[in-house]
Scaffold this active site. Structure first.
Site, PDB file in Angstrom:
ATOM      1  N   GLU A  16      11.329  -4.808  11.639  1.00 37.42           N
ATOM      2  CA  GLU A  16      11.858  -6.186  11.673  1.00 37.42           C
ATOM      3  C   GLU A  16      10.940  -7.355  11.733  1.00 37.42           C
ATOM      4  OE1 GLU A  16      14.981  -6.590  10.841  1.00 37.42           O
ATOM      5  OE2 GLU A  16      15.913  -5.067  12.357  1.00 37.42           O
ATOM      6  N   SER A  50      37.785 -16.064  -4.009  1.00 36.46           N
ATOM      7  CA  SER A  50      37.595 -15.436  -3.147  1.00 36.46           C
ATOM      8  C   SER A  50      38.621 -15.444  -1.945  1.00 36.46           C
ATOM      9  CB  SER A  50      36.171 -15.306  -2.356  1.00 36.46           C
ATOM     10  OG  SER A  50      36.244 -14.487  -1.531  1.00 36.46           O
ATOM     11  N   SER A 106      25.667  -9.874   4.711  1.00 34.23           N
ATOM     12  CA  SER A 106      26.478 -10.296   3.887  1.00 34.23           C
ATOM     13  C   SER A 106      26.242 -11.035   2.780  1.00 34.23           C
ATOM     14  CB  SER A 106      27.800 -10.681   4.843  1.00 34.23           C
ATOM     15  OG  SER A 106      27.183 -11.896   5.176  1.00 34.23           O
ATOM     16  N   GLU A 139      18.964 -16.870  -2.669  1.00 32.15           N
ATOM     17  CA  GLU A 139      18.971 -17.203  -1.400  1.00 32.15           C
ATOM     18  C   GLU A 139      17.795 -18.144  -1.031  1.00 32.15           C
ATOM     19  OE1 GLU A 139      20.774 -14.862   0.876  1.00 32.15           O
ATOM     20  OE2 GLU A 139      20.169 -16.173   2.848  1.00 32.15           O
ATOM     21  N   ASP A 151      16.529  -7.575   2.377  1.00 33.74           N
ATOM     22  CA  ASP A 151      17.974  -7.656   2.278  1.00 33.74           C
ATOM     23  C   ASP A 151      18.548  -6.989   0.859  1.00 33.74           C
ATOM     24  OD1 ASP A 151      17.652  -8.137   4.952  1.00 33.74           O
ATOM     25  OD2 ASP A 151      18.473 -10.188   4.700  1.00 33.74           O
TER      26      ASP A 151
HETATM   27  C1  GLA Z   1      16.779 -11.316   8.076  1.00 34.24           C
HETATM   28  C2  GLA Z   1      16.047 -11.743   6.744  1.00 34.24           C
HETATM   29  C3  GLA Z   1      15.126 -10.624   6.197  1.00 34.24           C
HETATM   30  C4  GLA Z   1      14.360 -10.052   7.500  1.00 34.24           C
HETATM   31  C5  GLA Z   1      15.055 -10.120   8.680  1.00 34.24           C
HETATM   32  C6  GLA Z   1      14.198  -9.812   9.773  1.00 34.24           C
HETATM   33  O1  GLA Z   1      17.736 -10.643   7.980  1.00 34.24           O
HETATM   34  O2  GLA Z   1      16.876 -12.129   5.698  1.00 34.24           O
HETATM   35  O3  GLA Z   1      14.566 -10.910   5.030  1.00 34.24           O
HETATM   36  O4  GLA Z   1      13.326 -10.956   7.630  1.00 34.24           O
HETATM   37  O5  GLA Z   1      15.673 -11.318   9.017  1.00 34.24           O
HETATM   38  O6  GLA Z   1      13.520  -8.406   9.669  1.00 34.24           O
END
Ligand code: GLA
Length: 358
Positions: A16, A50, A106, A139, A151
Site C-alpha cells: 500500500e 448509466s 470503482s 485518471e 488499480d
Molecule cells: C489509491 C491509488 C493507488 C495506490 C493506493 C495506495 O488506491 O489509486 O494508485 O496508490 O491508493 O496503495
C-alpha cells in the site's frame, strides 16, 4: 457491431502506498465489476448512459471540459486519442456494482471497461497493459487524481485464483496463486463506509513526502532505498514515510514467497504489520479502519489491514473459515459500541480481470 466488456474493482492484498514509488504491489480482482457496451454512432459526440442518467460530450473534449462520473469516460476517449487512435462518435452504456468511494477502485473499473470496449469496437489491437496505461492517464491527466499504476493494471490483468505481483517500476507482472478455498480460508472486506474529507490533498501530500525523502537520498524513488539509508533523511516525518515504503516493499516480497510456497494461512502477520506501518508511519488510517482491524484480530483473524488509499474505505481480514462469523460479529459489535453506522462486510475471492462479454 457492439463490444461489451467487464472490468473489476480490486482489493490490494498488500503493497500500500508504494506504487507511486516504483514499488511492488499484490492486488487481486473483485467479483464486483463495471460493464461497458460500446457502439459507433454518426457525428462527433459521445453519448454515455448509466442507470438512467445520460451525458453527452465531444469526442475531442479536453481535460476539464467534462465533470462528474462522465469524466472517467471522457478521460478514456481523450487518452485513446492521445495514443493516436482515431475515435468516431460513440454510444456507451455503463453499469457497475463496485462500491463507489470505498477504496475498491470503482474508477479504474469504469476506465478499464470503457477503454477495453472502445479498443475492441474500433479493433485497435491494444494489449491489456497498454489499455491499463491509457486508463491510468485518463485518471491522472483528465480526471486529475495523481494515482499510481496499481488499480488499472489490477483491473486489466488479474486472474481468477491469483493475486497479481506487479512491479510498478517496469510494469512487469507475475500471477501468484492465492486459493482461499483450498486452504479453508475466508477473506472478508470490511467497508467501514467512512468517508473523510481532504483525502485528495492528503494523498498528494504523502507522494510529496516520499519524493522529498528520495531526493534527499539522491534516488529517483524509494524503491532503491534500504533500511540503512533511512537515518540520513533529516525530516522525521519524511523518514517515517520512507520507513513505511521500504518495509512495505519487503513485506510484499515476503507475502509473495509465502503464497508461492502454498501457505496462504501464513501471511497474516505481514498483513497486520502493514496496517501498523500505514497507521503509525504513513498516517493514512482512521479510527474506523483501526477499529475494524483490531476487532478482527481480537476475534481470531490471522491478519487484517486497511486496503486502498486510506482515510476511510475498506479493511480486509483473513480468517480460517470457521472463525469468519466471529470476525463479522466482533466488527459489528465494535461499530455498534462506537455508535457508527454498521460496516458492510462481505466475503471475496480472487476473480478474473477485464474480459469480453458475448
Ligand atoms: C489509491 C491509488 C493507488 C495506490 C493506493 C495506495 O488506491 O489509486 O494508485 O496508490 O491508493 O496503495
Amino acid at each position: 457491431m457492439t463490444a461489451r466488456w467487464a472490468a473489476p474493482g480490486r482489493v490490494n492484498l498488500i503493497g500500500e502506498h508504494v506504487d507511486y514509488q516504483d514499488g511492488l504491489v499484490l492486488p487481486f480482482a473483485l467479483p464486483q465489476h463495471t460493464t461497458a457496451t460500446v457502439e459507433r454512432q454518426s457525428g462527433d459526440q459521445v453519448r454515455v448512459r448509466s442507470r438512467g442518467e445520460q451525458e453527452e460530450f465531444q469526442v475531442a473534449s479536453t481535460p476539464g471540459q467534462v465533470q462528474g462520473w462522465a469524466a472517467y469516460v471522457a478521460g478514456v476517449v481523450w487518452s485513446l486519442r492521445e495514443e493516436g487512435a482515431d475515435v468516431p462518435g460513440l454510444s456507451i452504456d455503463v453499469d457497475s456494482d463496485v462500491p463507489v468511494g470505498a477504496g475498491l477502485s470503482s474508477s479504474a473499473a469504469i476506465e478499464c471497461a470503457v477503454a477495453a470496449a472502445i479498443g475492441d469496437e474500433l479493433a485497435l489491437q491494444l494489449s491489456a497493459a497498454s489499455l491499463a496505461t491509457i486508463a491510468r492517464r485518463a485518471e491522472n491527466s483528465y480526471v486529475g487524481v495523481p494515482t499510481g499504476s496499481m488499480d488499472q493494471m489490477a483491473s486489466m490483468l488479474c486472474e481468477r485464483g491469483h493475486a497479481l505481483l506487479l512491479d510498478c517500476r517496469d510494469l512487469s507482472t507475475r500471477q501468484v496463486p492465492f486459493d482461499l478455498d483450498a486452504a479453508s480460508l475466508t477473506l472478508l472486506v470490511i467497508n467501514t463506509r467512512a468517508e473523510h474529507s481532504l483525502v485528495g490533498s492528503e494523498y498528494a501530500d504523502r507522494r510529496h513526502d516520499c519524493e522529498a525523502a528520495a531526493d534527499e537520498l539522491g534516488l529517483s524513488s524509494l524503491r532503491d532505498a534500504e533500511q540503512a539509508d533511512l537515518p540520513r533523511i533529516s525530516d522525521p516525518v519524511h523518514r517515517r514515510r520512507a520507513q513505511h515504503v521500504v518495509s512495505e516493499i519487503a513485506r510484499v516480497r515476503e507475502v509473495a514467497s509465502i503464497l508461492d510456497a502454498g501457505r496462504p494461512a501464513d501471511i497474516g502477520a505481514q498483513l497486520s504489520a502493514s496496517h501498523q506501518s500505514l497507521r503509525d508511519d504513513f498516517e493514512v488510517s482512521c479510527d474506523e479502519l483501526d477499529e475494524a482491524v483490531d476487532a478482527a484480530l481480537v476475534a481470531g483473524a490471522l491478519g487484517a489491514r486497511m486496503t486502498g488509499g486510506g482515510f476511510g474505505g475498506c479493511a480486509i481480514a483473513l480468517a480460517r473459515d470457521d472463525e469468519a462469523t466471529d470476525v463479522r460479529r466482533r466488527v459489528d459489535a465494535a461499530f455498534d459500541r462506537r455508535g457508527w453506522q454498521p460496516a458492510d462486510i462481505f466475503e471475496v475471492s480472487p476473480n478474473r480481470g477485464a474480459h469480453r462479454l458475448d
